[in-house]
Design a protein around this motif. Structure first.
Motif, PDB file in Angstrom:
ATOM      1  N   VAL A  37      37.917  32.893  31.025  1.00 57.79           N
ATOM      2  CA  VAL A  37      39.109  33.497  30.422  1.00 57.79           C
ATOM      3  C   VAL A  37      40.215  33.617  31.463  1.00 57.79           C
ATOM      4  N   TYR A  60      21.816  36.171  25.459  1.00 56.65           N
ATOM      5  CA  TYR A  60      23.248  36.278  25.217  1.00 56.65           C
ATOM      6  C   TYR A  60      24.091  36.452  26.478  1.00 56.65           C
ATOM      7  N   PRO A  61      23.665  37.223  27.491  1.00 58.98           N
ATOM      8  CA  PRO A  61      24.500  37.350  28.694  1.00 58.98           C
ATOM      9  C   PRO A  61      24.755  36.025  29.405  1.00 58.98           C
ATOM     10  N   ILE A 108      20.149  30.467  29.371  1.00 57.26           N
ATOM     11  CA  ILE A 108      20.302  31.012  28.018  1.00 57.26           C
ATOM     12  C   ILE A 108      18.929  31.314  27.418  1.00 57.26           C
ATOM     13  N   ALA A 125      31.738  32.451  29.837  1.00 58.80           N
ATOM     14  CA  ALA A 125      32.926  32.458  28.986  1.00 58.80           C
ATOM     15  C   ALA A 125      33.942  33.484  29.478  1.00 58.80           C
ATOM     16  N   LEU A 126      33.476  34.653  29.891  1.00 58.99           N
ATOM     17  CA  LEU A 126      34.386  35.664  30.420  1.00 58.99           C
ATOM     18  C   LEU A 126      35.002  35.228  31.745  1.00 58.99           C
ATOM     19  N   CYS A 127      34.259  34.509  32.544  1.00 59.64           N
ATOM     20  CA  CYS A 127      34.809  33.996  33.800  1.00 59.64           C
ATOM     21  C   CYS A 127      35.887  32.941  33.543  1.00 59.64           C
ATOM     22  N   TRP A 157      22.025  25.776  32.758  1.00 60.34           N
ATOM     23  CA  TRP A 157      22.666  26.753  31.881  1.00 60.34           C
ATOM     24  C   TRP A 157      21.823  26.966  30.617  1.00 60.34           C
ATOM     25  N   ILE A 170      25.358  33.300  28.009  1.00 64.95           N
ATOM     26  CA  ILE A 170      26.419  32.611  27.272  1.00 64.95           C
ATOM     27  C   ILE A 170      27.757  33.294  27.511  1.00 64.95           C
ATOM     28  N   ILE A 171      27.771  34.604  27.486  1.00 66.96           N
ATOM     29  CA  ILE A 171      29.029  35.334  27.499  1.00 66.96           C
ATOM     30  C   ILE A 171      29.636  35.460  28.894  1.00 66.96           C
ATOM     31  N   ILE A 172      28.833  35.550  29.958  1.00 68.82           N
ATOM     32  CA  ILE A 172      29.381  35.734  31.304  1.00 68.82           C
ATOM     33  C   ILE A 172      30.188  34.516  31.758  1.00 68.82           C
TER      34      ILE A 172
END
Length: 79
Positions: free
Chosen positions: A60, A49-50, A44, A56-58, A40, A52-54
């Protein structure tokens, strides 16, 4: 939970590592977790940034489902 690990064990390359982490020695579990974390971190580094954010969105949806499951247990309890 064992059903999930059994299904993931059928993935051609990753399945061996998952089975070894679940059924193997404690050190293999620790090394597997460290490899996931390092992968991971490398993602990064390369993608920014993607990467990190993908994840996190998964998560949610997972956390949202867990919260609904925890708070609605009395509603769904069978008498």
């Amino acid at each position: 939970m064992s059903f999930i690990f059994k299904v993931l064990g059928y993935i051609p390359v990753l399945g061996f590592f998952i089975r070894e982490a679940v059924e193997g020695h404690v050190s293999s579990t620790i090394f597997f977790a460290l490899n996931i974390i390092m992968g991971w971190i490398l993602a990064i580094y390369y993608f920014g940034y993607p990467a990190i954010i993908i994840p996190a969105l998964c998560l949610v949806g997972t956390v949202f489902t867990a919260l609904i499951n925890i708070t609605a247990q009395d509603l769904l309890r069978k008498s």
